[in-house]
Design a protein around this motif. Structure first.
Motif, PDB file in Angstrom:
ATOM      1  N   LEU A   1       0.693   5.500   0.525  1.00  0.00           N
ATOM      2  CA  LEU A   1       0.012   6.769   0.771  1.00  0.00           C
ATOM      3  C   LEU A   1       1.061   7.869   0.741  1.00  0.00           C
ATOM      4  O   LEU A   1       2.179   7.685   1.255  1.00  0.00           O
ATOM      5  CB  LEU A   1      -0.681   6.764   2.144  1.00  0.00           C
ATOM      6  N   GLY A   2       0.713   9.019   0.144  1.00  0.00           N
ATOM      7  CA  GLY A   2       1.716  10.064   0.042  1.00  0.00           C
ATOM      8  C   GLY A   2       1.135  11.437  -0.183  1.00  0.00           C
ATOM      9  O   GLY A   2      -0.094  11.619  -0.240  1.00  0.00           O
ATOM     10  N   MET A   3       2.037  12.421  -0.325  1.00  0.00           N
ATOM     11  CA  MET A   3       1.636  13.824  -0.418  1.00  0.00           C
ATOM     12  C   MET A   3       2.715  14.645  -1.102  1.00  0.00           C
ATOM     13  O   MET A   3       3.910  14.388  -0.930  1.00  0.00           O
ATOM     14  CB  MET A   3       1.396  14.374   0.996  1.00  0.00           C
TER      15      MET A   3
ATOM     16  N   LEU B   1      -2.069  17.755  -8.600  1.00  0.00           N
ATOM     17  CA  LEU B   1      -1.868  17.979  -7.171  1.00  0.00           C
ATOM     18  C   LEU B   1      -0.739  18.971  -6.952  1.00  0.00           C
ATOM     19  O   LEU B   1       0.302  18.897  -7.609  1.00  0.00           O
ATOM     20  CB  LEU B   1      -1.499  16.663  -6.476  1.00  0.00           C
TER      21      LEU B   1
ATOM     22  N   GLU C   1      -8.899   7.394 -11.892  1.00  0.00           N
ATOM     23  CA  GLU C   1      -9.006   8.739 -11.324  1.00  0.00           C
ATOM     24  C   GLU C   1      -7.728   9.529 -11.599  1.00  0.00           C
ATOM     25  O   GLU C   1      -6.621   9.054 -11.319  1.00  0.00           O
ATOM     26  CB  GLU C   1      -9.252   8.640  -9.815  1.00  0.00           C
TER      27      GLU C   1
ATOM     28  N   PHE D   1      -1.377  12.924 -11.194  1.00  0.00           N
ATOM     29  CA  PHE D   1      -1.403  11.572 -10.645  1.00  0.00           C
ATOM     30  C   PHE D   1      -2.613  10.815 -11.202  1.00  0.00           C
ATOM     31  O   PHE D   1      -3.683  11.380 -11.359  1.00  0.00           O
ATOM     32  CB  PHE D   1      -1.535  11.665  -9.109  1.00  0.00           C
TER      33      PHE D   1
ATOM     34  N   LEU E   1      -4.186   1.594  -2.743  1.00  0.00           N
ATOM     35  CA  LEU E   1      -4.293   0.302  -2.052  1.00  0.00           C
ATOM     36  C   LEU E   1      -3.446  -0.730  -2.794  1.00  0.00           C
ATOM     37  O   LEU E   1      -2.961  -0.493  -3.912  1.00  0.00           O
ATOM     38  CB  LEU E   1      -5.759  -0.118  -1.959  1.00  0.00           C
ATOM     39  N   SER E   2      -3.258  -1.861  -2.169  1.00  0.00           N
ATOM     40  CA  SER E   2      -2.390  -2.921  -2.689  1.00  0.00           C
ATOM     41  C   SER E   2      -2.731  -3.277  -4.138  1.00  0.00           C
ATOM     42  O   SER E   2      -3.893  -3.511  -4.485  1.00  0.00           O
ATOM     43  CB  SER E   2      -2.556  -4.158  -1.795  1.00  0.00           C
TER      44      SER E   2
ATOM     45  N   ARG F   1      -5.796  13.460 -11.192  1.00  0.00           N
ATOM     46  CA  ARG F   1      -5.853  14.804 -10.612  1.00  0.00           C
ATOM     47  C   ARG F   1      -4.497  15.479 -10.690  1.00  0.00           C
ATOM     48  O   ARG F   1      -3.458  14.833 -10.648  1.00  0.00           O
ATOM     49  CB  ARG F   1      -6.272  14.771  -9.137  1.00  0.00           C
TER      50      ARG F   1
ATOM     51  N   GLU G   1       0.852  -1.186   0.000  1.00  0.00           N
ATOM     52  CA  GLU G   1       0.000   0.000   0.000  1.00  0.00           C
ATOM     53  C   GLU G   1       0.891   1.240   0.000  1.00  0.00           C
ATOM     54  O   GLU G   1       1.995   1.208   0.571  1.00  0.00           O
ATOM     55  CB  GLU G   1      -0.867  -0.021   1.256  1.00  0.00           C
TER      56      GLU G   1
ATOM     57  N   ILE H   1      -4.645   7.091 -10.414  1.00  0.00           N
ATOM     58  CA  ILE H   1      -4.838   5.813  -9.716  1.00  0.00           C
ATOM     59  C   ILE H   1      -6.075   5.184 -10.347  1.00  0.00           C
ATOM     60  O   ILE H   1      -7.148   5.804 -10.371  1.00  0.00           O
ATOM     61  CB  ILE H   1      -5.091   6.002  -8.212  1.00  0.00           C
TER      62      ILE H   1
ATOM     63  N   GLY I   1      -1.510  18.029  -1.680  1.00  0.00           N
ATOM     64  CA  GLY I   1      -2.281  17.047  -2.457  1.00  0.00           C
ATOM     65  C   GLY I   1      -1.835  15.636  -2.079  1.00  0.00           C
ATOM     66  O   GLY I   1      -0.633  15.373  -2.012  1.00  0.00           O
ATOM     67  N   THR I   2      -2.786  14.743  -1.828  1.00  0.00           N
ATOM     68  CA  THR I   2      -2.457  13.406  -1.305  1.00  0.00           C
ATOM     69  C   THR I   2      -2.934  12.287  -2.231  1.00  0.00           C
ATOM     70  O   THR I   2      -3.833  12.493  -3.046  1.00  0.00           O
ATOM     71  CB  THR I   2      -3.102  13.161   0.078  1.00  0.00           C
ATOM     72  N   TRP I   3      -2.318  11.119  -2.076  1.00  0.00           N
ATOM     73  CA  TRP I   3      -2.759   9.905  -2.778  1.00  0.00           C
ATOM     74  C   TRP I   3      -2.879   8.740  -1.813  1.00  0.00           C
ATOM     75  O   TRP I   3      -2.189   8.697  -0.785  1.00  0.00           O
ATOM     76  CB  TRP I   3      -1.837   9.538  -3.936  1.00  0.00           C
ATOM     77  N   ARG I   4      -3.752   7.829  -2.183  1.00  0.00           N
ATOM     78  CA  ARG I   4      -4.066   6.644  -1.372  1.00  0.00           C
ATOM     79  C   ARG I   4      -4.190   5.486  -2.355  1.00  0.00           C
ATOM     80  O   ARG I   4      -5.172   5.373  -3.072  1.00  0.00           O
ATOM     81  CB  ARG I   4      -5.394   6.892  -0.657  1.00  0.00           C
TER      82      ARG I   4
END
Lengths: 129, 129
Positions: free
Chosen positions: A53-55, A72, A68, A63, A81-82, A70, A51, A65, A76-79
């Protein structure tokens, strides 16, 4: 080994060529990375079991994912998942970003480079550092 | 739910009274938090099963892990393995820091506050955000 270290003393390594350079602090469960991206640096689509997560700290990133997308800037953050596919491109001024991974990036066996000044933070004489 | 969000749209919550306010992005394995500390804010010694790696973004912190103590400015990092005792105090100008935890902080059941401007990044009209 010290558990309280300044980023500038950590040896960098090239993750996606020299346009994407990182330093990492590694625990037993988390890899904490600070990544310097050159202007317009591109990270092609990839995926990994960890996983992520970052900024953004400085600069801008585009970015993606899954489906999606955007733009940033700082904060600005990202999430991610595995095993989710993702890609990113730095803006015209480059970027410095944080990435936290779990489990650790035990696959990161990049050659360590000599310590050198960080892009961020900038070392100005007389500042808080 | 979006996986690409701006920090300023995330509801904050008070972790150690209103002097230590955080926002978090949560995955399945990682809690990624951005924490705003008021000038001289104190986090008393505590410990938790989650590993915690982090870094100062702005300001200064005095950090202790076990018997190691350091003053940290921007780029100063910490690596707190599971259940290690630690404490921290913000400097006279306060601090904004990142913390990455794994496993997630499922014990963080703080009341969410209304979204409000972040201390960092500062929203200047016309900037990259």
């Amino acid at each position: 080994m010290s558990n309280l270290v300044d980023l500038e003393t950590v040896a960098p390594f090239d993750v996606w060529g020299e346009a994407v350079r990182a330093r990492r602090i590694e625990g037993e469960q988390v890899t904490f990375a600070v990544v310097e991206l050159a202007p317009n640096a591109t990270i092609p689509e990839h995926r990994h079991p960890q996983e992520q997560l970052g900024m953004v700290i400085t600069g801008t990133m585009r970015f993606r994912i899954d489906n999606e997308v955007r733009e940033l800037g700082p904060g600005g953050t990202w999430r991610i998942l595995s095993n989710r596919p993702h890609e990113a491109t730095a803006g015209p001024d480059g970027a410095v970003v944080i990435d936290a991974f779990s489990p650790i990036r035990s696959d990161w066996n990049f050659e360590l480079l000599e310590p050198r000044p960080t892009v961020w933070p900038v070392d100005n004489e007389g500042d808080a550092r």
